[in-house]
Write a protein that holds these residues in place. Structure first.
Motif, mmCIF file in Angstrom:
data_model
loop_
_atom_site.group_PDB
_atom_site.id
_atom_site.type_symbol
_atom_site.label_atom_id
_atom_site.label_comp_id
_atom_site.label_asym_id
_atom_site.label_seq_id
_atom_site.Cartn_x
_atom_site.Cartn_y
_atom_site.Cartn_z
ATOM 1 N N GLU A 1 -0.670 0.892 -8.819
ATOM 2 C CA GLU A 1 -0.439 2.361 -9.456
ATOM 3 C C GLU A 1 -0.040 3.344 -8.407
ATOM 4 O O GLU A 1 -0.584 3.109 -7.501
ATOM 5 C CB GLU A 1 -1.665 2.777 -10.063
ATOM 6 C CG GLU A 1 -1.749 1.898 -11.408
ATOM 7 C CD GLU A 1 -3.025 2.154 -12.538
ATOM 8 O OE1 GLU A 1 -2.914 2.646 -13.482
ATOM 9 O OE2 GLU A 1 -4.199 2.433 -11.725
ATOM 10 N N ALA B 1 -7.749 9.541 -3.186
ATOM 11 C CA ALA B 1 -7.522 8.212 -3.348
ATOM 12 C C ALA B 1 -8.175 7.443 -2.257
ATOM 13 O O ALA B 1 -8.508 6.130 -2.511
ATOM 14 C CB ALA B 1 -5.807 8.049 -3.001
ATOM 15 N N HIS B 2 -8.351 7.773 -1.112
ATOM 16 C CA HIS B 2 -8.883 7.159 0.170
ATOM 17 C C HIS B 2 -10.425 6.873 -0.235
ATOM 18 O O HIS B 2 -11.048 5.828 0.044
ATOM 19 C CB HIS B 2 -8.715 8.094 1.236
ATOM 20 C CG HIS B 2 -9.132 7.141 2.450
ATOM 21 N ND1 HIS B 2 -8.528 5.928 2.755
ATOM 22 C CD2 HIS B 2 -9.956 7.610 3.658
ATOM 23 C CE1 HIS B 2 -9.168 5.348 4.016
ATOM 24 N NE2 HIS B 2 -9.914 6.310 4.457
ATOM 25 N N THR C 1 -2.985 14.687 2.808
ATOM 26 C CA THR C 1 -2.869 15.368 1.543
ATOM 27 C C THR C 1 -4.122 15.645 0.532
ATOM 28 O O THR C 1 -5.064 14.661 1.074
ATOM 29 C CB THR C 1 -1.814 14.463 0.533
ATOM 30 O OG1 THR C 1 -2.612 13.371 0.496
ATOM 31 C CG2 THR C 1 -0.421 14.458 1.291
ATOM 32 N N LYS D 1 0.680 -1.262 -0.030
ATOM 33 C CA LYS D 1 0.001 0.153 0.022
ATOM 34 C C LYS D 1 1.076 1.071 -0.196
ATOM 35 O O LYS D 1 2.078 1.511 0.451
ATOM 36 C CB LYS D 1 -0.968 -0.087 1.302
ATOM 37 C CG LYS D 1 -2.425 0.063 0.857
ATOM 38 C CD LYS D 1 -3.103 0.191 2.133
ATOM 39 C CE LYS D 1 -4.666 0.156 1.544
ATOM 40 N NZ LYS D 1 -5.032 0.893 0.293
ATOM 41 N N GLY E 1 -15.533 11.992 3.104
ATOM 42 C CA GLY E 1 -14.629 13.051 2.826
ATOM 43 C C GLY E 1 -15.083 14.217 2.137
ATOM 44 O O GLY E 1 -16.028 13.805 1.412
HETATM 45 C C1 FAD Z 1 -9.466 12.546 13.154
HETATM 46 C C2 FAD Z 1 -9.599 12.821 11.759
HETATM 47 C C3 FAD Z 1 -10.246 13.650 11.202
HETATM 48 C C4 FAD Z 1 -10.471 13.809 9.961
HETATM 49 N N1 FAD Z 1 -11.793 14.519 9.583
HETATM 50 C C5 FAD Z 1 -11.713 14.666 8.074
HETATM 51 C C6 FAD Z 1 -12.774 15.495 7.716
HETATM 52 O O1 FAD Z 1 -13.506 16.266 8.332
HETATM 53 N N2 FAD Z 1 -12.955 15.691 6.088
HETATM 54 C C7 FAD Z 1 -11.904 15.001 5.424
HETATM 55 O O2 FAD Z 1 -12.358 14.995 4.139
HETATM 56 N N3 FAD Z 1 -10.970 14.195 5.852
HETATM 57 C C8 FAD Z 1 -10.845 14.092 7.183
HETATM 58 N N4 FAD Z 1 -9.872 12.956 7.735
HETATM 59 C C9 FAD Z 1 -8.786 12.451 6.651
HETATM 60 C C10 FAD Z 1 -7.833 13.209 6.311
HETATM 61 O O3 FAD Z 1 -8.411 14.361 5.182
HETATM 62 C C11 FAD Z 1 -6.731 12.532 5.279
HETATM 63 O O4 FAD Z 1 -5.719 13.387 5.282
HETATM 64 C C12 FAD Z 1 -7.128 12.081 4.243
HETATM 65 O O5 FAD Z 1 -8.344 11.297 4.029
HETATM 66 C C13 FAD Z 1 -6.158 11.213 3.549
HETATM 67 O O6 FAD Z 1 -4.825 11.844 3.153
HETATM 68 P P1 FAD Z 1 -3.386 11.273 3.353
HETATM 69 O O7 FAD Z 1 -2.434 11.965 2.776
HETATM 70 O O8 FAD Z 1 -3.160 11.117 4.900
HETATM 71 O O9 FAD Z 1 -3.509 9.678 3.083
HETATM 72 P P2 FAD Z 1 -2.971 8.248 3.541
HETATM 73 O O10 FAD Z 1 -3.549 7.950 5.065
HETATM 74 O O11 FAD Z 1 -1.638 8.211 3.327
HETATM 75 O O12 FAD Z 1 -3.768 7.261 2.496
HETATM 76 C C14 FAD Z 1 -5.234 7.009 2.559
HETATM 77 C C15 FAD Z 1 -5.373 5.835 1.509
HETATM 78 O O13 FAD Z 1 -5.101 6.654 0.140
HETATM 79 C C16 FAD Z 1 -4.144 5.812 -0.536
HETATM 80 N N5 FAD Z 1 -3.067 6.659 -1.224
HETATM 81 C C17 FAD Z 1 -2.833 7.973 -0.706
HETATM 82 N N6 FAD Z 1 -2.226 8.635 -1.658
HETATM 83 C C18 FAD Z 1 -2.119 7.882 -2.757
HETATM 84 C C19 FAD Z 1 -1.461 7.973 -3.903
HETATM 85 N N7 FAD Z 1 -0.709 9.287 -4.124
HETATM 86 N N8 FAD Z 1 -1.482 7.046 -4.747
HETATM 87 C C20 FAD Z 1 -2.126 6.022 -4.492
HETATM 88 N N9 FAD Z 1 -2.753 5.735 -3.435
HETATM 89 C C21 FAD Z 1 -3.008 6.766 -2.417
HETATM 90 C C22 FAD Z 1 -3.392 4.955 0.600
HETATM 91 O O14 FAD Z 1 -2.815 3.910 0.216
HETATM 92 C C23 FAD Z 1 -4.584 4.435 1.407
HETATM 93 O O15 FAD Z 1 -5.314 3.712 0.986
HETATM 94 C C24 FAD Z 1 -9.681 12.971 8.987
HETATM 95 C C25 FAD Z 1 -8.718 12.411 9.628
HETATM 96 C C26 FAD Z 1 -8.587 12.082 11.192
HETATM 97 C C27 FAD Z 1 -7.480 11.102 11.502
#
Ligand code: FAD
Ligand code: FES
Ligand code: FES
Lengths: 281, 200
Positions: free
Chosen positions: A165, A117-118, A111, A29, A123
Motif C-alpha cells: 500500500e 508512515a515511518h 515529507t 519499500k 518523530g
Molecule cells: C539528521 C536527522 C534529523 C531528524 N530530526 C527529526 C526530528 O527532529 N523530528 C522528526 O519528526 N523527524 C526528524 N527526522 C526525520 C525526518 O522528519 C524525515 O523526513 C521523516 O521521518 C521521513 O520522511 P521521508 O519523506 O524522508 O520518508 P522516507 O525516509 O522516504 O520513508 C520513511 C519510511 O516511511 C515509508 N513511507 C514514506 N512515505 C510513504 C508513503 N507515502 N506510503 C507508504 N510508505 C511510506 C518508507 O517506506 C519508509 O519505511 C530527522 C532525520 C534526520 C536524517
C-alpha cells in the motif's frame, strides 16, 4: 557506508506505484523523501529488494482545501508545509511543529506523510496529527481506505500501511477556533525530542472549554494524555492549568534509555504540557 | 544500472548509475566534484550539502549523502565548485568565510558555505539567532561557530549593499570545457587519484 543493492522503480502515478510494489513482493519499500530510509540503508539496518520512488508522482505533490479539511499530498515536504498559505492559515499548529523538525536540509527533502508512515515514536508530527484529528488516505491493490490517526500507529516503526500500500494523502481538519502549540525538549540542535507535547485548546469565556494533548516519545506510539485533557477542561487559572498538566504522564510507560530515564520523561511531559497550554492563554 | 541526467555546476551529465549510488558518491567519484565531502554516516554533519532544484525548480540546500543519484535525475545541482563566478571571483559567502576566518581545518567549510547560501537565498537579512538555527544541520568541530556566524552576517550585509541576492551567478557557458575543478571537469578528465580505490 554504501547501501546494499536493490532494484529501483520510478512510477509516475499512484496506480503504477502500487503495481510496482505488488510485482516486487514483500520486501519492496516505498521511498518518499528518503530522510529516514536512506540513513537506515547506509547503516545497513534495512535491506529492501526494491525501492519504489514516489518522487516522480506528480499527483502526490499538492496541498488543497476540501471544505473544512486541508488535504496534504504524500510528497509534500516539510519545507513546503512551512511556506504553504493554506497550512499557515488553517492548521498553524502543523507549521509551527514542523519548524522544530530536523534541520533545513532534511526539511527540504523529508515529507509530512513520510514522517507519519515511518511511525517513529520520537518523530514530532505523529502526535500533532493525532491532536489535529487527521486521517490518512491509503491506496492499495484493492482500492482506497481512510484511517483516522488514532488507529494508524501500531507500534515502534509500525503503522497500518501494508507492504503493498501507499499512503497518498493526509487529511487535516482546519483548526477553526482551536489554538495550538508544540513544545519539544531536546538537548542539542537537530536532536530528536526526548519528549514532545502537542496541545490544542478551545477557549470559552476566559476558561478552557476543551483541550487535546498529544505526547511524543512517551511510549511506542504517539499518545493522547486523556487524563490531562479531562482535567484541563474548565481550567481558568495558571494554577488549574499547572495541576491538570501534571497528569500528562498518567498511564504512560515511556522508555528508560541512555538519553533519558522514564521518570525524567514523565516529568518533562508535565512541564511541556503546562508550557504549551500556558502559551495559548 | 539506471540512466540519469543532471546538470551540475552548469554542465549536463548523463550516466548509468547503480540505484544504490548516493548522490555524493556520484558527484565525487564519477564527476570529480571532490569539493563536496562526506563527514558522517548518519545524515547529521552537513559536510555534503549542495544546492539541488526541487520539482518546481527552486534551488535548495540538501545533504547529498542522503539523496540517491537516481533521485537527482533531471535536477540541477550547484556544488561548492560551481559557486564562484565565471571569472573565478569568489561568491560573497566564500569571501566572507575567508575574511572573517570562518574556518580552521576546512572540512566542514564546503557544506557550511552551501548551507549559508541556501539560508541567505530564503532570508537575506537573518539575525544571529536565525543564522545559528539556519545552520543547525551543519557541524563544525574546530571553530566554535563564532566566526562562521560572523562570516554569514558579513556576507549578508555585503550581498544586500550590492543590491543582489545570494543565488550563485550562472556558470559561464564554457564551464563544460573548463579544465579546472572550480568550474567542473569533463567526465573523461577526472583524475584517477580522485577516485577512491580499495585498500589492498
Ligand atoms: C539528521 C536527522 C534529523 C531528524 N530530526 C527529526 C526530528 O527532529 N523530528 C522528526 O519528526 N523527524 C526528524 N527526522 C526525520 C525526518 O522528519 C524525515 O523526513 C521523516 O521521518 C521521513 O520522511 P521521508 O519523506 O524522508 O520518508 P522516507 O525516509 O522516504 O520513508 C520513511 C519510511 O516511511 C515509508 N513511507 C514514506 N512515505 C510513504 C508513503 N507515502 N506510503 C507508504 N510508505 C511510506 C518508507 O517506506 C519508509 O519505511 C530527522 C532525520 C534526520 C536524517
Ligand atoms: S556526510 Fe554527514 S550529513 Fe552528509
Ligand atoms: S573548520 Fe574544521 S570542522 Fe569546521
Amino acid at each position: 557506508m554504501i547501501p546494499p543493492t536493490f532494484d529501483y522503480a520510478a512510477p509516475t502515478t499512484v496506480d503504477e506505484a502500487i503495481s510496482a510494489l505488488r510485482d516486487a513482493g514483500e520486501d519492496a519499500k516505498v521511498i518518499a523523501g528518503g530522510q529516514s530510509l536512506l540513513p537506515l540503508l547506509r547503516m545497513r539496518f534495512a535491506a529492501p529488494s526494491t525501492l519504489v520512488d514516489l518522487g516522480g508522482v506528480e499527483e502526490l505533490r499538492h496541498v488543497r482545501e476540501d471544505g473544512d479539511t486541508i488535504v496534504i499530498g504524500a510528497m509534500v515536504t516539510h519545507a513546503r508545509v512551512l511556506r504553504d498559505p493554506l497550512v499557515n492559515a488553517h492548521v498553524p499548529l502543523l507549521a509551527q511543529a514542523t519548524s522544530t523538525v530536523a534541520d533545513r536540509q532534511i526539511r527540504h527533502r523529508g515529507t509530512f506523510a513520510g514522517s507519519l508512515a515511518h511511525a517513529d515514536p520520537a518523530g514530532d508530527l505523529p502526535a500533532v496529527a493525532l491532536v489535529l484529528g487527521a486521517s490518512l488516505e491509503i491506496a492499495g491493490p484493492h482500492g482506497r481506505r481512510v484511517v483516522p490517526a488514532s488507529e494508524f500507529f501500531v507500534d515502534y516503526l509500525e503503522s497500518v500501511v501494508a507492504p503493498d500500500e501507499v499512503l497518498v494523502a493526509v487529511r487535516v481538519p482546519k483548526q477553526g477556533s482551536w489554538v495550538g502549540r508544540y513544545e519539544k525538549f531536546n538537548r542539542v540542535a537537530q536532536g530528536w525530542a526526548l519528549v514532545g507535547v502537542a496541545a490544542l485548546v478551545r477557549r470559552e469565556n476566559g476558561a478552557i472549554a476543551e483541550a487535546r494533548v498529544g505526547l511524543t516519545n512517551m511510549g511506542s506510539t504517539p499518545l493522547r494524555a486523556r487524563r490531562a485533557e479531562a482535567a484541563l477542561a474548565g481550567a481558568d487559572s495558571p494554577a488549574a492549568v499547572g495541576a491538570a498538566a501534571a497528569r500528562a504522564a498518567d498511564d504512560t510507560r515511556p522508555s528508560d534509555d541512555l538519553l533519558a530515564g522514564a521518570d525524567y520523561r514523565r516529568h518533562l511531559a508535565g512541564v511541556l504540557t503546562r508550557r504549551a497550554v500556558a502559551s495559548l492563554a | 544500472m539506471t540512466r540519469v541526467s543532471m546538470k551540475v555546476d552548469g554542465v549536463e551529465y548523463e550516466d548509468d548509475v547503480e540505484p544504490r549510488t548516493l548522490l555524493v558518491h556520484h558527484l565525487r567519484e564519477s564527476l570529480g566534484k571532490v569539493g563536496t565531502v562526506v563527514g558522517c554516516d548518519t545524515s547529521n554533519c552537513g559536510a555534503c550539502t549542495v544546492l539541488m532544484t526541487d520539482p518546481e525548480g527552486r534551488k535548495q540546500g540538501i545533504k547529498s549523502c542522503s539523496v540517491l543519484a537516481v533521485q537527482a535525475d533531471g535536477r540541477e545541482i550547484t556544488t561548492i565548485e560551481g559557486l564562484a563566478g565565471p571569472d573565478r571571483t569568489l561568491h560573497p559567502v566564500q569571501r566572507a568565510f575567508h575574511e572573517a576566518h570562518g574556518l580552521q581545518c576546512g572540512f566542514c567549510t564546503p557544506g557550511m558555505i552551501m548551507a549559508a547560501v541556501d539560508l541567505l537565498t530564503e532570508n537575506p537579512d537573518p539575525t544571529e539567532a536565525e543564522i545559528r538555527e539556519g545552520l543547525e544541520g551543519n557541524l563544525c568541530r574546530c571553530t566554535g561557530y563564532q566566526n562562521i556566524v560572523r562570516a554569514v552576517r558579513e556576507a549578508s550585509a555585503e550581498i544586500r549593499s550590492a543590491g543582489g541576492d545570494a543565488e550563485p551567478a550562472p556558470p559561464s557557458p564554457r564551464a563544460g570545457e573548463a579544465q579546472t575543478p572550480d568550474s567542473g571537469l569533463p567526465r573523461q578528465d577526472v583524475p584517477d587519484e580522485t577516485i577512491p580505490q580499495p585498500v589492498p
